[in-house]
Design a protein around this motif. Structure first.
Motif, PDB file in Angstrom:
ATOM      1  N   ARG A 187       0.837  -1.206   0.000  1.00  0.00           N
ATOM      2  CA  ARG A 187       0.000   0.000   0.000  1.00  0.00           C
ATOM      3  C   ARG A 187       0.870   1.253   0.000  1.00  0.00           C
ATOM      4  O   ARG A 187       0.592   2.210  -0.734  1.00  0.00           O
ATOM      5  CB  ARG A 187      -0.936  -0.006   1.206  1.00  0.00           C
ATOM      6  N   ARG A 188       1.929   1.246   0.819  1.00  0.00           N
ATOM      7  CA  ARG A 188       2.825   2.415   0.841  1.00  0.00           C
ATOM      8  C   ARG A 188       3.458   2.631  -0.531  1.00  0.00           C
ATOM      9  O   ARG A 188       3.593   3.768  -0.998  1.00  0.00           O
ATOM     10  CB  ARG A 188       3.904   2.230   1.912  1.00  0.00           C
ATOM     11  N   LEU A 189       3.849   1.541  -1.183  1.00  0.00           N
ATOM     12  CA  LEU A 189       4.447   1.651  -2.510  1.00  0.00           C
ATOM     13  C   LEU A 189       3.436   2.227  -3.502  1.00  0.00           C
ATOM     14  O   LEU A 189       3.778   3.077  -4.345  1.00  0.00           O
ATOM     15  CB  LEU A 189       4.929   0.274  -2.974  1.00  0.00           C
ATOM     16  N   THR A 190       2.187   1.779  -3.391  1.00  0.00           N
ATOM     17  CA  THR A 190       1.139   2.286  -4.267  1.00  0.00           C
ATOM     18  C   THR A 190       0.905   3.777  -4.031  1.00  0.00           C
ATOM     19  O   THR A 190       0.737   4.554  -4.976  1.00  0.00           O
ATOM     20  CB  THR A 190      -0.171   1.505  -4.033  1.00  0.00           C
ATOM     21  N   GLU A 191       0.924   4.204  -2.774  1.00  0.00           N
ATOM     22  CA  GLU A 191       0.719   5.619  -2.453  1.00  0.00           C
ATOM     23  C   GLU A 191       1.880   6.473  -2.969  1.00  0.00           C
ATOM     24  O   GLU A 191       1.672   7.586  -3.470  1.00  0.00           O
ATOM     25  CB  GLU A 191       0.543   5.785  -0.950  1.00  0.00           C
ATOM     26  N   ARG A 192       3.117   5.954  -2.840  1.00  0.00           N
ATOM     27  CA  ARG A 192       4.276   6.680  -3.377  1.00  0.00           C
ATOM     28  C   ARG A 192       4.191   6.789  -4.895  1.00  0.00           C
ATOM     29  O   ARG A 192       4.528   7.821  -5.486  1.00  0.00           O
ATOM     30  CB  ARG A 192       5.570   5.975  -2.969  1.00  0.00           C
ATOM     31  N   PHE A 193       3.732   5.721  -5.530  1.00  0.00           N
ATOM     32  CA  PHE A 193       3.566   5.724  -6.980  1.00  0.00           C
ATOM     33  C   PHE A 193       2.529   6.768  -7.386  1.00  0.00           C
ATOM     34  O   PHE A 193       2.735   7.535  -8.334  1.00  0.00           O
ATOM     35  CB  PHE A 193       3.143   4.331  -7.447  1.00  0.00           C
ATOM     36  N   LEU A 194       1.417   6.830  -6.662  1.00  0.00           N
ATOM     37  CA  LEU A 194       0.390   7.826  -6.946  1.00  0.00           C
ATOM     38  C   LEU A 194       0.951   9.234  -6.824  1.00  0.00           C
ATOM     39  O   LEU A 194       0.735  10.084  -7.696  1.00  0.00           O
ATOM     40  CB  LEU A 194      -0.786   7.640  -5.988  1.00  0.00           C
ATOM     41  N   ALA A 195       1.690   9.492  -5.754  1.00  0.00           N
ATOM     42  CA  ALA A 195       2.241  10.834  -5.537  1.00  0.00           C
ATOM     43  C   ALA A 195       3.205  11.229  -6.656  1.00  0.00           C
ATOM     44  O   ALA A 195       3.178  12.361  -7.144  1.00  0.00           O
ATOM     45  CB  ALA A 195       2.940  10.902  -4.182  1.00  0.00           C
ATOM     46  N   ALA A 196       4.052  10.279  -7.077  1.00  0.00           N
ATOM     47  CA  ALA A 196       5.026  10.574  -8.132  1.00  0.00           C
ATOM     48  C   ALA A 196       4.324  10.857  -9.458  1.00  0.00           C
ATOM     49  O   ALA A 196       4.706  11.779 -10.189  1.00  0.00           O
ATOM     50  CB  ALA A 196       6.007   9.410  -8.266  1.00  0.00           C
ATOM     51  N   CYS A 197       3.287  10.063  -9.784  1.00  0.00           N
ATOM     52  CA  CYS A 197       2.542  10.302 -11.022  1.00  0.00           C
ATOM     53  C   CYS A 197       1.810  11.632 -10.968  1.00  0.00           C
ATOM     54  O   CYS A 197       1.818  12.407 -11.933  1.00  0.00           O
ATOM     55  CB  CYS A 197       1.554   9.176 -11.263  1.00  0.00           C
ATOM     56  N   ALA A 203      12.167  11.925 -11.174  1.00  0.00           N
ATOM     57  CA  ALA A 203      13.152  11.301 -10.287  1.00  0.00           C
ATOM     58  C   ALA A 203      12.485  10.283  -9.368  1.00  0.00           C
ATOM     59  O   ALA A 203      13.015   9.189  -9.139  1.00  0.00           O
ATOM     60  CB  ALA A 203      13.874  12.368  -9.472  1.00  0.00           C
ATOM     61  N   GLY A 204      11.308  10.646  -8.855  1.00  0.00           N
ATOM     62  CA  GLY A 204      10.600   9.731  -7.972  1.00  0.00           C
ATOM     63  C   GLY A 204      10.155   8.469  -8.688  1.00  0.00           C
ATOM     64  O   GLY A 204      10.265   7.359  -8.153  1.00  0.00           O
ATOM     65  N   LEU A 205       9.656   8.613  -9.904  1.00  0.00           N
ATOM     66  CA  LEU A 205       9.244   7.449 -10.686  1.00  0.00           C
ATOM     67  C   LEU A 205      10.441   6.573 -11.031  1.00  0.00           C
ATOM     68  O   LEU A 205      10.362   5.340 -10.978  1.00  0.00           O
ATOM     69  CB  LEU A 205       8.530   7.892 -11.966  1.00  0.00           C
ATOM     70  N   THR A 206      11.560   7.211 -11.368  1.00  0.00           N
ATOM     71  CA  THR A 206      12.771   6.452 -11.696  1.00  0.00           C
ATOM     72  C   THR A 206      13.233   5.624 -10.506  1.00  0.00           C
ATOM     73  O   THR A 206      13.694   4.488 -10.659  1.00  0.00           O
ATOM     74  CB  THR A 206      13.892   7.410 -12.134  1.00  0.00           C
ATOM     75  N   GLU A 207      13.078   6.158  -9.317  1.00  0.00           N
ATOM     76  CA  GLU A 207      13.463   5.428  -8.108  1.00  0.00           C
ATOM     77  C   GLU A 207      12.503   4.268  -7.819  1.00  0.00           C
ATOM     78  O   GLU A 207      12.928   3.220  -7.307  1.00  0.00           O
ATOM     79  CB  GLU A 207      13.479   6.390  -6.915  1.00  0.00           C
ATOM     80  N   LEU A 208      11.232   4.439  -8.167  1.00  0.00           N
ATOM     81  CA  LEU A 208      10.229   3.434  -7.836  1.00  0.00           C
ATOM     82  C   LEU A 208      10.178   2.274  -8.831  1.00  0.00           C
ATOM     83  O   LEU A 208       9.851   1.150  -8.465  1.00  0.00           O
ATOM     84  CB  LEU A 208       8.837   4.075  -7.776  1.00  0.00           C
ATOM     85  N   LEU A 209      10.468   2.545 -10.096  1.00  0.00           N
ATOM     86  CA  LEU A 209      10.261   1.556 -11.148  1.00  0.00           C
ATOM     87  C   LEU A 209      11.506   0.697 -11.375  1.00  0.00           C
ATOM     88  O   LEU A 209      12.634   1.177 -11.284  1.00  0.00           O
ATOM     89  CB  LEU A 209       9.875   2.239 -12.455  1.00  0.00           C
ATOM     90  N   ASP A 234      12.954   4.110 -19.002  1.00  0.00           N
ATOM     91  CA  ASP A 234      12.865   5.466 -19.541  1.00  0.00           C
ATOM     92  C   ASP A 234      11.501   5.729 -20.178  1.00  0.00           C
ATOM     93  O   ASP A 234      10.877   6.766 -19.929  1.00  0.00           O
ATOM     94  CB  ASP A 234      13.976   5.702 -20.560  1.00  0.00           C
ATOM     95  N   ARG A 235      11.051   4.798 -21.012  1.00  0.00           N
ATOM     96  CA  ARG A 235       9.761   4.984 -21.687  1.00  0.00           C
ATOM     97  C   ARG A 235       8.619   4.996 -20.679  1.00  0.00           C
ATOM     98  O   ARG A 235       7.678   5.779 -20.796  1.00  0.00           O
ATOM     99  CB  ARG A 235       9.542   3.880 -22.720  1.00  0.00           C
ATOM    100  N   ALA A 241       4.574   9.920 -16.238  1.00  0.00           N
ATOM    101  CA  ALA A 241       4.586  11.345 -15.903  1.00  0.00           C
ATOM    102  C   ALA A 241       3.559  12.095 -16.744  1.00  0.00           C
ATOM    103  O   ALA A 241       2.889  13.022 -16.262  1.00  0.00           O
ATOM    104  CB  ALA A 241       5.986  11.924 -16.126  1.00  0.00           C
ATOM    105  N   GLY A 242       3.401  11.673 -18.000  1.00  0.00           N
ATOM    106  CA  GLY A 242       2.387  12.275 -18.859  1.00  0.00           C
ATOM    107  C   GLY A 242       0.976  11.985 -18.384  1.00  0.00           C
ATOM    108  O   GLY A 242       0.078  12.826 -18.510  1.00  0.00           O
TER     109      GLY A 242
END
Length: 328
Positions: A187-197, A203-209, A234-235, A241-242
Motif C-alpha cells: 500500500r505504501r508503494l502504491t501511495e508513493r507511486f500515486l504521488a510521483a505520477c 526522479a521519484g518514478l525512476t526510483e520506484l520503477l 525510460d519509456r 509522468a504524462g
C-alpha cells in the motif's frame, strides 16, 4: 431474484419456489466468484449467475440432494462456454485486454481471503491459460473442489483432470508475480507511486520503477490508451509522468482492488456525484521496485467501481474503503 417460472398461486408450489430461491441465494456469492475468476468480467459473471438461476428454477429438483454441487457444476459449464466465446472475441479487441477490477472490503476477512487467492495480478496470468485449464485451476486451486467433482463437472476422468491441474499450476507458477512487500508495504508503494505520477516526479518514478518495468493500458478502443505495452524504465517514466498531467483535476483513491491496494481515479468533484471512474490501476512489485503497472481505462470495465454514497453496495462483493488523495 425472481420466482420460479410458471409457479401458480398454489401454497405448496409457492413454498417449493421459496425454498429454491433460498437455496440459490445461499450460494450466489460462490457462483459469482467461480464465474468471475473464470472470466475476469463482472458483467459476464453476472450473466452466468442469471443463467444458472434460470436452469435451477426450471430443473426437477426432487433428485438434487446437494444444491451447492449442482449449482457449481451449472455455473462452471456456463462460464466455460462463455469463456470459449470470449477468447475468440478478444482476438479483435483494440489493444491489450485486462480483467475487470473488483472493489473488495479489507475489513471482511472471508472475502479478503478469497480475493487474495485470486489477486488482480493472478487474474492477468489466468488469461494465458486455455479455457479448460483455467476452469480446472479455479475450481481446484481457488475453491478447493476434489478432482472427482471437477471431473464430473467437466465431463472428464479424474486422472485427466489431475494432469490438466498439474499443467495449469506449473504454467501459473512460472508467471505468477512474487511480491516482496507485505500488504502494508504494498500500500505504501502504491501511495508513493500515486504521488510521483500526480506530481510528474521523474526522479521519484525512476526510483520506484524497475529497469524492466512494463506498463499495460486497456482502453478497448473506448478510451485513450497505449495500443502496446510500454516497456523499459525510460519509456515508462515518460509515459506515467504524462498520465499525471492528463489526470490533473481528477481525484484518486487508494482502494482495495481484488484484495490488494490499487488506485481508482474519479472525475473531480464531490465523491457522491463523481460517477464512473476515469481509470483504475494496480502495480506489481518485486524487490521493492515496481515491475508492472496495469491500467484499465475502458469505461465498460469501470462502471462497477463508480463512487456510491455510504450504505450502498457497488458490486456483488463490498463497497470500497481506503483513503482519498486529491490530484490537484
Amino acid at each position: 431474484m425472481g420466482g420460479d417460472p410458471g409457479v401458480s398461486d398454489d401454497p405448496v408450489r409457492r413454498e417449493t419456489a421459496a425454498g429454491a430461491t433460498a437455496a440459490f441465494e445461499a450460494h450466489r456469492r460462490l457462483l459469482f466468484g467461480v464465474a468471475y475468476d473464470m472470466l475476469g468480467s463482472v458483467a459476464d459473471a453476472e450473466d452466468c449467475v442469471q443463467e444458472t438461476w434460470i436452469r435451477w428454477a426450471r430443473a426437477d429438483r426432487s433428485n438434487i440432494r446437494e444444491p451447492r454441487g449442482y449449482l457449481v457444476r451449472v455455473v462452471a459449464n456456463v462460464a466455460l462456454d462463455r469463456l470459449r466465446d470470449a477468447r475468440a472475441r478478444r482476438e479483435s479487441y483494440v489493444g491489450p485486454w485486462l480483467p475487470e477490477p473488483l472493489l473488495t472490503a479489507p475489513d471482511a476477512a472471508e472475502r479478503v481471503e478469497r480475493a487474495e487467492a485470486v489477486s488482480y495480478a493472478l487474474l492477468v496470468v489466468l488469461e494465458t491459460l486455455g479455457p479448460v485449464e483455467r476452469a480446472v485451476f479455479v475450481l481446484r486451486e481457488v475453491f478447493g473442489l476434489p478432482y472427482a467433482e471437477i471431473a464430473e463437472i467437466l465431463g472428464r476422468s479424474a486422472a485427466g483432470v489431475r494432469q490438466v491441474a498439474h499443467r495449469a499450476r506449473e504454467h501459473v507458477r512460472a508467471r505468477r508475480p512474487r511480491f516482496s512487500a507485505d500488504p502494508a508495504g504494498q500500500r505504501r508503494l502504491t501511495e508513493r507511486f500515486l504521488a510521483a505520477c500526480r506530481d510528474g516526479d521523474v526522479a521519484g518514478l525512476t526510483e520506484l520503477l524497475a529497469e524492466d518495468v512494463v506498463v499495460v493500458t486497456d482502453g478497448g478502443g473506448r478510451a485513450r490508451a497505449a495500443l502496446r505495452p510500454v516497456a523499459g524504465l525510460d519509456r515508462a517514466v515518460r509515459f506515467l509522468a504524462g498520465l499525471g498531467a492528463m489526470y490533473a483535476g481528477a481525484r484518486a483513491e487508494v482502494a482495495s482492488l481484488n484484495g490488494g491496494p490499487g488506485l481508482v481515479l474519479y472525475p473531480g468533484g464531490a465523491p457522491a456525484v463523481s460517477g464512473v471512474p476515469l481509470a483504475a490501476a494496480v502495480v506489481e512489485a518485486a524487490g521493492g521496485r515496481i515491475t508492472r503497472v496495469l491500467v484499465v481505462r475502458n469505461p465498460d470495465k469501470l462502471h462497477m467501481l463508480r463512487h456510491v454514497p455510504s450504505g450502498t453496495a457497488p458490486v456483488p462483493r463490498d463497497a470500497p474503503g481506503g483513503s482519498t488523495t486529491p490530484l490537484t
